[in-house]
Design a protein around this motif. Sequence first.
Motif, short mmCIF file in Angstrom:
data_model
loop_
_atom_site.label_atom_id
_atom_site.label_comp_id
_atom_site.label_asym_id
_atom_site.label_seq_id
_atom_site.Cartn_x
_atom_site.Cartn_y
_atom_site.Cartn_z
N LYS A 131 -1.92 5.86 -21.38
CA LYS A 131 -2.63 5.71 -20.10
C LYS A 131 -2.69 6.98 -19.26
O LYS A 131 -3.77 7.33 -18.76
CB LYS A 131 -2.01 4.55 -19.31
CG LYS A 131 -2.27 3.19 -19.94
CD LYS A 131 -1.74 2.06 -19.09
CE LYS A 131 -2.01 0.72 -19.74
NZ LYS A 131 -1.46 -0.41 -18.94
N ASN A 182 -6.22 8.69 -18.33
CA ASN A 182 -6.58 8.91 -16.94
C ASN A 182 -6.92 10.37 -16.68
O ASN A 182 -7.87 10.70 -15.98
CB ASN A 182 -5.40 8.48 -16.05
CG ASN A 182 -5.86 7.85 -14.75
OD1 ASN A 182 -6.91 7.22 -14.70
ND2 ASN A 182 -5.08 8.02 -13.71
N THR A 218 -15.26 8.70 -9.10
CA THR A 218 -15.06 7.25 -8.95
C THR A 218 -15.91 6.48 -9.95
O THR A 218 -15.46 5.52 -10.57
CB THR A 218 -15.38 6.79 -7.52
OG1 THR A 218 -14.53 7.48 -6.61
CG2 THR A 218 -15.14 5.29 -7.37
N TYR A 261 -14.41 6.73 -13.45
CA TYR A 261 -13.32 5.76 -13.63
C TYR A 261 -13.87 4.35 -13.73
O TYR A 261 -13.35 3.52 -14.49
CB TYR A 261 -12.31 5.88 -12.49
CG TYR A 261 -11.33 6.99 -12.69
CD1 TYR A 261 -10.43 6.97 -13.75
CD2 TYR A 261 -11.33 8.10 -11.86
CE1 TYR A 261 -9.54 8.01 -13.95
CE2 TYR A 261 -10.44 9.15 -12.05
CZ TYR A 261 -9.55 9.09 -13.11
OH TYR A 261 -8.69 10.13 -13.32
N ARG A 275 -13.35 1.76 -16.75
CA ARG A 275 -12.90 0.39 -16.52
C ARG A 275 -13.93 -0.61 -17.04
O ARG A 275 -13.58 -1.68 -17.55
CB ARG A 275 -12.66 0.16 -15.03
CG ARG A 275 -11.29 0.59 -14.56
CD ARG A 275 -11.11 0.38 -13.07
NE ARG A 275 -11.74 -0.83 -12.58
CZ ARG A 275 -11.27 -2.06 -12.77
NH1 ARG A 275 -10.15 -2.24 -13.45
NH2 ARG A 275 -11.90 -3.10 -12.28
N LEU A 329 -9.20 -1.30 -7.69
CA LEU A 329 -8.68 -0.42 -8.74
C LEU A 329 -9.45 0.88 -8.93
O LEU A 329 -8.82 1.93 -9.14
CB LEU A 329 -8.58 -1.19 -10.05
CG LEU A 329 -7.42 -2.19 -10.13
CD1 LEU A 329 -7.34 -2.80 -11.52
CD2 LEU A 329 -6.08 -1.54 -9.78
N SER A 349 -7.49 4.56 -8.51
CA SER A 349 -7.49 5.61 -9.53
C SER A 349 -8.02 6.92 -8.97
O SER A 349 -7.48 8.00 -9.25
CB SER A 349 -8.34 5.18 -10.74
OG SER A 349 -7.78 4.07 -11.37
N THR A 350 -9.10 6.84 -8.19
CA THR A 350 -9.67 8.05 -7.58
C THR A 350 -8.68 8.71 -6.62
O THR A 350 -8.53 9.93 -6.60
CB THR A 350 -10.96 7.70 -6.83
OG1 THR A 350 -11.89 7.11 -7.75
CG2 THR A 350 -11.60 8.94 -6.23
N SER A 395 -0.81 10.88 -12.83
CA SER A 395 -1.26 9.70 -13.58
C SER A 395 -0.08 8.93 -14.13
O SER A 395 -0.09 7.69 -14.17
CB SER A 395 -2.18 10.15 -14.73
OG SER A 395 -3.35 10.76 -14.23
N TYR A 445 1.49 6.86 -11.42
CA TYR A 445 0.67 5.66 -11.22
C TYR A 445 0.96 4.65 -12.32
O TYR A 445 1.14 3.45 -12.06
CB TYR A 445 -0.80 6.06 -11.20
CG TYR A 445 -1.79 4.93 -11.12
CD1 TYR A 445 -1.55 3.80 -10.34
CD2 TYR A 445 -3.00 4.99 -11.81
CE1 TYR A 445 -2.47 2.76 -10.25
CE2 TYR A 445 -3.93 3.97 -11.74
CZ TYR A 445 -3.65 2.87 -10.96
OH TYR A 445 -4.57 1.84 -10.88
N SER A 446 1.04 5.12 -13.57
CA SER A 446 1.36 4.23 -14.68
C SER A 446 2.75 3.64 -14.55
O SER A 446 2.99 2.49 -14.93
CB SER A 446 1.22 4.97 -16.01
OG SER A 446 -0.11 5.35 -16.25
N GLN A 495 2.61 0.70 -12.35
CA GLN A 495 2.08 -0.45 -13.08
C GLN A 495 3.13 -1.04 -14.03
O GLN A 495 3.27 -2.26 -14.14
CB GLN A 495 0.84 -0.03 -13.88
CG GLN A 495 -0.33 0.42 -13.01
CD GLN A 495 -1.46 0.99 -13.84
OE1 GLN A 495 -1.30 1.97 -14.56
NE2 GLN A 495 -2.63 0.38 -13.76
#
Length: 403
Positions: free
Chosen positions: A124, A128, A141, A144, A148, A327, A331-332, A347, A350-351, A354
């Motif tokens: 991931k 990303n 954006t 991403y 997605r 979401l 991500s942006t 990234s 962020y992962s 999650q």
Amino acid sequence: MVYKILQSYKVAFSGLSRETWLLSAVILINRCGYMAVPFMSMYLTQSLHRSIADAGLVITLFGVGSVLGAMAGGYVTDKWGFRPVQIISLLVSGMLFVLFSFVTDFTGICVLILVLSFFVEAFKPANNTAVASYSLPVNLTRSYALNRLAMNIGFGFGTSAGGILAAIDYGLLFWVDGLVYILAGLLITLLLPEGRKISKNAHEVSQSAGQSPWKDAYFVRFLMLVTMYMICFVLLFRLVPVYWKEEMHIGESTIGMLLGMNGIIIALFEMVIIQNFAHRKPDSFFIISGTVFSALAFLALVVPAVMPLVPAAVAVLLFTAGEMLALPYISTFVISRASEMNRGKYSAAYSVSQAAASIIGPAAGGFIAANWGYDVLWLALVLLSFGCALGFRFLFQSSVRLG
């Protein structure tokens, strides 16, 4: 009217790079085989006849491996580049999924899920980072969102087909997952180039407080709220299907279609929504709105209904609307906060949020459901989602005051 709608779709999908499209195509193929993880709880409880507590433990171990994999994946991405990390993680994950079909011992499952999740999650941060590398800043954006979109089209197909396969034999899920992961790794090897070279002084343009995201206090607070939102996200796809099966007596194939509806709606509307909402409201507005829709989704599960499919479908619709709003902008924000020198680490952070949600959510959710029932769990998630929305609002307001 039809012409305007078609034009909206044309504008939404125009201007993206060839590499962005190729990467999204590979992700689409990969996600078409993403069947085993959404049905893991049902596999353990229905096929192996383990308790919901055991299922919660396995999903929690998946989260532990995911945290380790995300941290390692982000670090290695900044050192080696995103391309080799994506290839290795996909190929190894594919082989481990196939191996999973042969393991029925619970201890073996626990060990294997830990290793499997490490490699699945290592992908991931690299992915990303790849999206950002292949995209122009003005299209970030939408890039991403396209990624997605590919994930969710694949997820919609994969979960729908997965429900059918699960009704036949749960072992088929692992074989299909494994072979498709391996195919995706080979396609990245053949089709996708390295990204742009990183300049030595790229860190000078970073908006972050330092090279490590964990030293960026504002970003850490943001991640805490993201973790709260992701707990709700994880439980929708981990425990809600078990609730539908055990309490509402909905069949596996129907559950697969319900989960697949999430991906289909995103595929049809997310890119156009982002294109048409661009610059009308700040990104923070959409993140906050998304968490509110999450609260309404869990509230729908509590509402009594004669036909169980009605609250189930309404919950998926509401949660999908929230996901489309929140979401892509999350991500942006993550990538915009980083520089080219530390995108992998941001990234990865962020992962990690999650993955942490994957640990906390199933363990806490399974405990609450086992001891006080599902309705108490859904109401707790309603409160958590509303609290998350307020937290985002205060956080973004503090940023405006400081600015």
